[in-house]
Design an enzyme around this catalytic site. Structure first.
Site, PDB file in Angstrom:
ATOM      1  CE  LYS A 135      -4.241  -2.155   1.869  1.00  0.00           C
ATOM      2  NZ  LYS A 135      -5.436  -2.133   2.578  1.00  0.00           N
ATOM      3  NE  ARG A 142      -7.378  -9.000   0.814  1.00  0.00           N
ATOM      4  CZ  ARG A 142      -7.161  -8.089  -0.262  1.00  0.00           C
ATOM      5  NH1 ARG A 142      -6.027  -7.200  -0.161  1.00  0.00           N
ATOM      6  NH2 ARG A 142      -7.598  -8.173  -1.443  1.00  0.00           N
TER       7      ARG A 142
END
Length: 273
Positions: free
Chosen positions: A217, A251
């Site tokens: 991210k 994840r």
């Protein structure tokens, strides 16, 4: 701690579980367009499992910043054939990454075992909770909001959010022991908020087991100006700290690299004399 969901059982007692990301979308920020056919998606799922993924998280609607919402029909057409093939031919736990209850139910019918809802059961009027209750399945409820502004302490705000999630679950017949929470890094949060939540992750670990989704991210690449493909080492660092801070599931896109790192970290975290 054990979870049972539609014939699959998994434990959070002895190791960190790895959820492998499978985006069957053309526009996801890291791997958009890479696996948007049934055969490509299937082969990637098989690869993720061989690398050590315990769960395959399948999504047909990008939730990256600035994403455009696709129609229900498009999302169904993207994910259902992939879930059907994987559930029939591979031995794994399948999660459906969706905020639409219609997609969630179709996915569970097709062979999925877990609902991964980026709106924490709060996008509709309890319909997602009703679906989860109907199938008695595990739900991953993520913290989210439309803005990055918080009128109060961010952790307090998150606690209130998850309290509402649990109230919705209870009022719609969903066993709250089936809920796993996700702090929603990158969702309704800027750089500083992401860092603060990660630093204080242990403050919400009492609510429910935590899934952490930080893979590649933007906040990881910010300081070094790294592209998504260059953020693997940073992702491993954040996830390892997250596990030390209470996360039970991570994840990720890069399963093999995390499997290697966590095989060492887990020996320390779960050490028994």
């Amino acid at each position: 701690m054990f979870f049972s969901s539609l014939g699959k059982t998994f434990s959070l007692n002895n190791e960190t579980l790895i959820m492998g990301i499978l985006n069957v979308t053309p526009d996801s920020f890291s791997d958009g367009g890479s696996y948007n056919s049934i055969d490509l998606a299937f082969e990637h799922a098989k690869s993720l499992i061989s690398q050590g993924a315990h769960i395959i998280d399948i999504g047909g609607q990008s939730t990256r910043p600035g994403h455009e919402e696709v129609t229900l029909e498009v999302e169904l057409n993207r994910v259902i054939p992939v879930i059907e093939k994987i559930s029939k031919e591979l031995d794994c736990i399948i999660s459906i990454d969706t905020y639409r209850y219609e997609v969630a139910e179709a996915a569970l019918k097709a062979g999925a075992h877990i609902i991964n809802d980026v709106w924490g059961l709060q996008r509709d009027s309890g319909e997602m909770a009703k679906v989860a209750a109907k199938y008695n399945c595990v739900v991953i409820a993520m913290h989210n909001q439309n803005s990055k502004f918080y009128e109060e302490d961010i952790i307090l705000s998150m606690k209130k959010f998850f309290k509402k999630t649990f109230e919705i679950a209870e009022s719609n017949g969903l066993d709250t022991n089936k809920i796993i929470i996700d702090p929603g890094i990158g969702f309704g949060k800027g750089y500083e908020e992401n860092i603060e939540v990660l630093n204080r992750l242990h403050e919400i670990s009492f609510i429910a087991p935590i899934l952490l989704g930080v893979s590649k991210k933007g906040f990881i690449g910010k300081d070094l100006n790294l592209s998504p493909q260059e953020r693997v080492e940073g992702t491993i660092a954040v996830n390892t700290l997250g596990v030390l801070n209470g996360a039970k599931i991570i994840r990720v896109h890069d399963v093999l690299e995390h499997k290697k790192a966590l095989s060492i970290a887990d020996k320390i975290i779960y050490f028994k004399k």
